[in-house]
Scaffold this motif. Structure first.
Motif, PDB file in Angstrom:
ATOM      1  N   PRO A  43     -15.986 -31.163 -13.493  1.00 32.85           N
ATOM      2  CA  PRO A  43     -15.520 -32.433 -13.531  1.00 32.85           C
ATOM      3  C   PRO A  43     -14.457 -32.838 -14.409  1.00 32.85           C
ATOM      4  N   VAL A  45     -11.674 -36.356 -15.881  1.00 31.56           N
ATOM      5  CA  VAL A  45     -11.389 -37.819 -15.781  1.00 31.56           C
ATOM      6  C   VAL A  45      -9.973 -38.122 -15.458  1.00 31.56           C
ATOM      7  N   GLY A  46      -9.137 -36.944 -15.078  1.00 28.81           N
ATOM      8  CA  GLY A  46      -7.832 -37.312 -14.625  1.00 28.81           C
ATOM      9  C   GLY A  46      -7.427 -35.931 -13.907  1.00 28.81           C
ATOM     10  N   GLN A  51      -0.808 -29.953 -11.348  1.00 26.32           N
ATOM     11  CA  GLN A  51      -1.955 -28.928 -11.490  1.00 26.32           C
ATOM     12  C   GLN A  51      -2.482 -28.286 -10.254  1.00 26.32           C
ATOM     13  N   LEU A  93      -8.227 -29.562 -17.375  1.00 27.07           N
ATOM     14  CA  LEU A  93      -8.780 -28.839 -16.392  1.00 27.07           C
ATOM     15  C   LEU A  93      -7.927 -27.531 -16.148  1.00 27.07           C
ATOM     16  N   HIS A 134      -1.505 -38.037 -21.192  1.00 25.43           N
ATOM     17  CA  HIS A 134      -1.559 -36.461 -20.810  1.00 25.43           C
ATOM     18  C   HIS A 134      -1.095 -36.164 -19.584  1.00 25.43           C
ATOM     19  N   GLU A 135      -1.593 -36.880 -18.395  1.00 25.80           N
ATOM     20  CA  GLU A 135      -1.274 -36.532 -16.854  1.00 25.80           C
ATOM     21  C   GLU A 135       0.224 -36.724 -16.820  1.00 25.80           C
TER      22      GLU A 135
HETATM   23  O1  K1U Z   1      -5.380 -33.131 -17.095  1.00 26.25           O
HETATM   24  C1  K1U Z   1      -6.458 -32.775 -16.886  1.00 26.25           C
HETATM   25  O2  K1U Z   1      -6.527 -31.712 -17.097  1.00 26.25           O
HETATM   26  C2  K1U Z   1      -8.023 -33.639 -16.904  1.00 26.25           C
HETATM   27  C3  K1U Z   1      -8.317 -33.876 -18.359  1.00 26.25           C
HETATM   28  C4  K1U Z   1      -7.973 -35.394 -18.589  1.00 26.25           C
HETATM   29  C5  K1U Z   1      -8.104 -35.558 -20.215  1.00 26.25           C
HETATM   30  C6  K1U Z   1      -9.417 -35.691 -20.793  1.00 26.25           C
HETATM   31  C7  K1U Z   1      -9.450 -36.039 -22.024  1.00 26.25           C
HETATM   32  C8  K1U Z   1      -8.372 -36.334 -22.794  1.00 26.25           C
HETATM   33  C9  K1U Z   1      -7.112 -36.269 -22.030  1.00 26.25           C
HETATM   34  C10 K1U Z   1      -7.063 -35.668 -20.918  1.00 26.25           C
HETATM   35  C11 K1U Z   1      -9.899 -33.673 -18.096  1.00 26.25           C
HETATM   36  O3  K1U Z   1     -10.502 -34.483 -17.635  1.00 26.25           O
HETATM   37  S1  K1U Z   1     -10.605 -32.611 -19.213  1.00 26.25           S
HETATM   38  C12 K1U Z   1     -12.267 -32.800 -19.062  1.00 26.25           C
HETATM   39  C13 K1U Z   1     -13.012 -33.848 -19.479  1.00 26.25           C
HETATM   40  O4  K1U Z   1     -12.348 -34.529 -20.455  1.00 26.25           O
HETATM   41  C14 K1U Z   1     -14.136 -34.603 -18.932  1.00 26.25           C
HETATM   42  C15 K1U Z   1     -15.004 -33.773 -18.077  1.00 26.25           C
HETATM   43  C16 K1U Z   1     -16.180 -34.301 -17.862  1.00 26.25           C
HETATM   44  C17 K1U Z   1     -16.478 -35.414 -18.238  1.00 26.25           C
HETATM   45  C18 K1U Z   1     -15.681 -36.337 -18.772  1.00 26.25           C
HETATM   46  C19 K1U Z   1     -14.404 -35.715 -19.433  1.00 26.25           C
END
Ligand code: K1U
Ligand code: ZN
Length: 167
Positions: A43, A45-46, A51, A93, A134-135
């Protein structure tokens, strides 16, 4: 809906620059739905379209506690960034298992289109501000590890290549 496969760093395709979406049509709405499903399953959050090897300016984000507030950002632009900066722990991710500190603007104002092709603007802070920056980096072909030291980047690349060979 469909689960999409996520590219893993250091895949060269993560460095492609995404093109603007020309029309918000059913193809883009399906991409948004599939990206949402993929992000929730990870899982995360973005997720940026880069990707999932689609090089168009599409992002999905859900930073809600209930995981039911999916936001789509199509052709996003940062209109304003605060001078105040903040160091946050980030994950990605496309770089599973790696978390590190990155400094970014604390607040940003973003303009984008939603799935109905309506323009909206949003002021972001906290995790949403971190996540959108980040995205948007992903859409420019930049992965968060590129903010880290050359030594850390080399170590991460080695670890990711070993992981890929073990699978
Ligand atoms: O871009 C990505 O790979 C998604 C990335 C987004 C992000 C999270 C935190 C800081 C900067 C960018 C993620 O979602 S990483 C996984 C994560 O943070 C997460 C996973 C499960 C529950 C809550 C957070
Ligand atoms: Zn990422």
């Amino acid at each position: 809906m469909a689960l999409l496969s996520i590219l893993n760093y250091p895949d060269k395709r993560l460095h492609k620059i995404a093109k603007p979406v020309e029309a918000v049509d059913d193809r883009i709405r399906k991409l948004v739905a599939d990206m949402g499903e993929t992000m929730y399953a990870a899982p995360g959050v973005g997720l940026a379209a880069t990707q999932v090897d689609v090089h168009e300016r599409v992002i999905v984000i859900d930073v809600s506690e209930t995981h039911d507030q999916l936001m789509a950002f199509i052709n996003p632009v940062i209109l304003w960034s605060s001078d105040e900066r903040k160091i946050n722990e980030e994950g990605c991710l496309s770089v599973p298992g790696i978390y590190d500190s990155v400094e970014r603007a604390e607040r940003v104002r973003v303009r984008a289109l939603n799935e109905k092709a309506e323009t909206f603007e949003i002021d972001c802070d906290g995790l949403l501000a971190v996540c959108i920056q980040h995205e948007m980096d992903h859409l420019m072909g930049r992965v968060f590890v590129e903010y880290l030291s050359p030594l850390k980047q080399t170590r991460i690349k080695t670890k990711m290549k070993k992981l890929a060979h073990a699978m």
